[in-house]
Design a protein around this motif. Structure first.
Motif, mmCIF file in Angstrom:
data_model
loop_
_atom_site.group_PDB
_atom_site.id
_atom_site.type_symbol
_atom_site.label_atom_id
_atom_site.label_comp_id
_atom_site.label_asym_id
_atom_site.label_seq_id
_atom_site.Cartn_x
_atom_site.Cartn_y
_atom_site.Cartn_z
ATOM 1 N N ALA A 275 5.187 -9.171 6.938
ATOM 2 C CA ALA A 275 4.456 -8.289 6.027
ATOM 3 C C ALA A 275 2.985 -8.194 6.406
ATOM 4 O O ALA A 275 2.378 -7.109 6.350
ATOM 5 N N GLU A 276 2.391 -9.302 6.798
ATOM 6 C CA GLU A 276 0.973 -9.299 7.173
ATOM 7 C C GLU A 276 0.741 -8.542 8.484
ATOM 8 O O GLU A 276 -0.297 -7.897 8.659
ATOM 9 N N LEU A 277 1.714 -8.617 9.381
ATOM 10 C CA LEU A 277 1.589 -7.906 10.654
ATOM 11 C C LEU A 277 1.842 -6.413 10.500
ATOM 12 O O LEU A 277 1.362 -5.609 11.298
ATOM 13 N N GLU A 278 2.609 -6.046 9.488
ATOM 14 C CA GLU A 278 2.900 -4.632 9.237
ATOM 15 C C GLU A 278 2.626 -4.338 7.765
ATOM 16 O O GLU A 278 3.544 -4.133 6.971
ATOM 17 N N PRO A 279 1.353 -4.336 7.386
ATOM 18 C CA PRO A 279 0.971 -4.303 5.962
ATOM 19 C C PRO A 279 1.363 -3.048 5.195
ATOM 20 O O PRO A 279 1.349 -3.060 3.969
ATOM 21 N N LYS A 280 1.746 -1.977 5.875
ATOM 22 C CA LYS A 280 2.142 -0.758 5.176
ATOM 23 C C LYS A 280 3.655 -0.650 5.008
ATOM 24 O O LYS A 280 4.156 0.367 4.533
ATOM 25 N N ASN A 281 4.371 -1.692 5.394
ATOM 26 C CA ASN A 281 5.824 -1.696 5.267
ATOM 27 C C ASN A 281 6.197 -2.250 3.894
ATOM 28 O O ASN A 281 6.185 -3.461 3.676
ATOM 29 N N SER A 282 6.535 -1.387 2.975
ATOM 30 C CA SER A 282 6.807 -1.816 1.601
ATOM 31 C C SER A 282 8.039 -2.715 1.518
ATOM 32 O O SER A 282 8.102 -3.605 0.675
ATOM 33 N N GLN A 306 2.441 -5.137 -4.305
ATOM 34 C CA GLN A 306 2.035 -4.460 -3.083
ATOM 35 C C GLN A 306 3.111 -3.503 -2.598
ATOM 36 O O GLN A 306 2.825 -2.385 -2.154
ATOM 37 N N ALA A 307 4.364 -3.927 -2.701
ATOM 38 C CA ALA A 307 5.478 -3.068 -2.287
ATOM 39 C C ALA A 307 5.498 -1.775 -3.103
ATOM 40 O O ALA A 307 5.649 -0.680 -2.553
ATOM 41 N N TYR A 308 5.314 -1.913 -4.416
ATOM 42 C CA TYR A 308 5.318 -0.716 -5.271
ATOM 43 C C TYR A 308 4.079 0.145 -5.030
ATOM 44 O O TYR A 308 4.160 1.377 -5.021
ATOM 45 N N LEU A 309 2.964 -0.490 -4.778
ATOM 46 C CA LEU A 309 1.723 0.246 -4.511
ATOM 47 C C LEU A 309 1.882 1.125 -3.280
ATOM 48 O O LEU A 309 1.392 2.258 -3.239
ATOM 49 N N ILE A 310 2.581 0.619 -2.277
ATOM 50 C CA ILE A 310 2.774 1.357 -1.029
ATOM 51 C C ILE A 310 3.789 2.482 -1.197
ATOM 52 O O ILE A 310 3.553 3.616 -0.774
ATOM 53 N N SER A 311 4.934 2.171 -1.825
ATOM 54 C CA SER A 311 6.042 3.131 -1.844
ATOM 55 C C SER A 311 6.118 3.999 -3.086
ATOM 56 O O SER A 311 6.535 5.157 -3.022
ATOM 57 N N GLY A 312 5.767 3.438 -4.239
ATOM 58 C CA GLY A 312 5.934 4.161 -5.488
ATOM 59 C C GLY A 312 7.395 4.317 -5.878
ATOM 60 O O GLY A 312 7.731 5.079 -6.786
ATOM 61 N N ALA A 313 8.299 3.575 -5.198
ATOM 62 C CA ALA A 313 9.738 3.712 -5.445
ATOM 63 C C ALA A 313 10.134 3.071 -6.768
ATOM 64 O O ALA A 313 9.692 1.966 -7.083
ATOM 65 N N ALA A 319 11.351 -4.149 -9.811
ATOM 66 C CA ALA A 319 11.134 -5.528 -9.358
ATOM 67 C C ALA A 319 9.857 -6.103 -9.948
ATOM 68 O O ALA A 319 9.803 -7.274 -10.331
ATOM 69 N N VAL A 320 8.822 -5.271 -10.018
ATOM 70 C CA VAL A 320 7.551 -5.713 -10.617
ATOM 71 C C VAL A 320 7.763 -6.052 -12.094
ATOM 72 O O VAL A 320 7.368 -7.130 -12.569
ATOM 73 N N CYS A 321 8.396 -5.138 -12.821
ATOM 74 C CA CYS A 321 8.622 -5.361 -14.258
ATOM 75 C C CYS A 321 9.524 -6.571 -14.496
ATOM 76 O O CYS A 321 9.336 -7.315 -15.466
#
Length: 360
Positions: A275-282, A306-313, A319-321
């Motif tokens: 994740a740190e090496l590819e920070p935009k990979n949700s 961070q995953a939701y911030l990137i993808s909005g999926a 998962a956040v909730c």
């Protein structure tokens, strides 16, 4: 013209299928933890610019006034935007009278579930054009392990034709594809021989395979994974990381290998690196959230965010909730209110029932 079409189609399929380690996501340990009841059409997961691009490409792919090359390019690009309009365009393209259009539609069909893809693409295994048969077989053989007995029987002759064709080529990319075909077809010894020849070319001055080197290691490790030899797969990945220490895909594959070996803390450390090496990979952040929960709640929560911030999926908002609710995060109600916009009431109710009970 036929040779040109085959070359173009194989180039697209090689590119799209390059990250074969993604097949590792069939791990039941992760499926159980990452599954979300929030099921929404793929189109609703795209941003507005993406939806607009997908609609434009779908229209272009079906516009008979456009040149065949333009329509073909649009179909190949639709592989990046799987939704209902894209699916309609691809399905029509697979039945087009143009050989080039049919080949490109096979590439456009890549993102869809195997059952649907088999139904759409398998008729082309008997296409009158060799280039179309080659492209269709290359697409479907990846799922050989998921095929029924009847499907395996149907694809045997096309696979023989594909292997015979690939053997006529000498470039490293095609050799890697041939090794992968052997692996998918469960001819593991033949695959291993080819992977090793690519990793140790006889002509040391020919470094043409260097660009594919991380993928060769990934596929080689996956050859052991397919045989349930995970310790050996881990050794391969560790060797690869001594050469490509900044390759996120290698860490991702290593993480999933460690999960299978029940080494969860090491798996969490590896996916954190990915994740740190590819920070935009949700998706990497999402898996990091799953694996970190047993060891660091804050890190897990931040990864889901961070995953939701990137993808909005929606499934990543779920998962956040979910983690907010189970650990009484102060923004739980705010998260649930946002999730209510895309999830049915029973999902919200199930999450609310997970709230820790206050001791009286």
């Amino acid at each position: 013209m036929m040779k040109k079409h085959i070359t173009l189609s194989l180039a697209g399929l090689i590119c799209m299928g390059s990250f074969n380690a993604a097949a590792d996501t069939d791990l039941p340990e992760l499926k159980a933890q990452t599954s979300s009841p929030v099921q929404v059409p793929a189109s609703t997961q795209e941003s507005m610019p993406q939806q607009s691009q997908a609609q434009q490409l779908a229209y272009q792919a079906q516009d008979m006034r456009e040149a065949v090359s333009v329509r073909s390019d649009a179909l190949r690009q639709l592989a990046r935007y799987p939704n209902q309009s894209s699916l309609v365009a691809v399905a029509r393209g697979l039945k087009d009278s143009s050989e080039e259009i049919r080949e490109s539609a096979v590439i456009g069909a890549e993102p869809y579930q195997f059952a649907n893809r088999w139904r759409m693409v398998s008729p082309l295994l008997k296409d009158s054009a060799k280039s179309v048969r080659i492209t269709a077989t290359t697409s479907l053989i990846r799922d050989y392990g998921n095929m029924t007995v009847e499907q395996k029987q149907a694809i045997e002759t096309p696979v023989e034709e594909l292997i015979a064709y690939l053997k006529t080529k000498s470039d490293s990319a095609t050799s890697l594809l041939l090794a992968d075909v052997y692996r998918w077809h469960k001819e593991w010894d033949k695959a291993e021989t080819l992977y090793l020849s690519l990793l140790n070319p006889k002509d040391k001055e020919d470094d043409s395979s260097n660009l594919n080197a991380p993928q060769i290691w990934l596929s080689y490790a996956d050859n052991f994974r397919a045989q349930e030899q995970d310790e050996q797969a881990l050794k391969v990945l560790d060797n690869a990381l001594t050469l490509f220490a900044d390759n996120a895909a290698l860490y991702y594959s290593k993480s999933l290998t460690l999960v299978r070996l029940d080494k969860k803390k090491q798996a969490a450390d590896a996916i954190q690196m990915a994740a740190e090496l590819e920070p935009k990979n949700s998706y990497f952040w999402y898996l990091n959230g799953v694996l970190q929960e047993s060891f660091d709640i804050d890190k897990s929560t931040q990864s889901f965010e961070q995953a939701y911030l990137i993808s909005g999926a929606p499934e990543q908002l779920y998962a956040v909730c979910d983690i907010y609710t189970r650990y009484s995060h102060p923004k739980t109600d705010e998260c649930l209110a946002e999730l209510e916009k895309v999830a049915p009431p029973f999902v919200i109710q199930q999450l609310k029932e997970q709230k820790p009970q206050v001791q009286s």
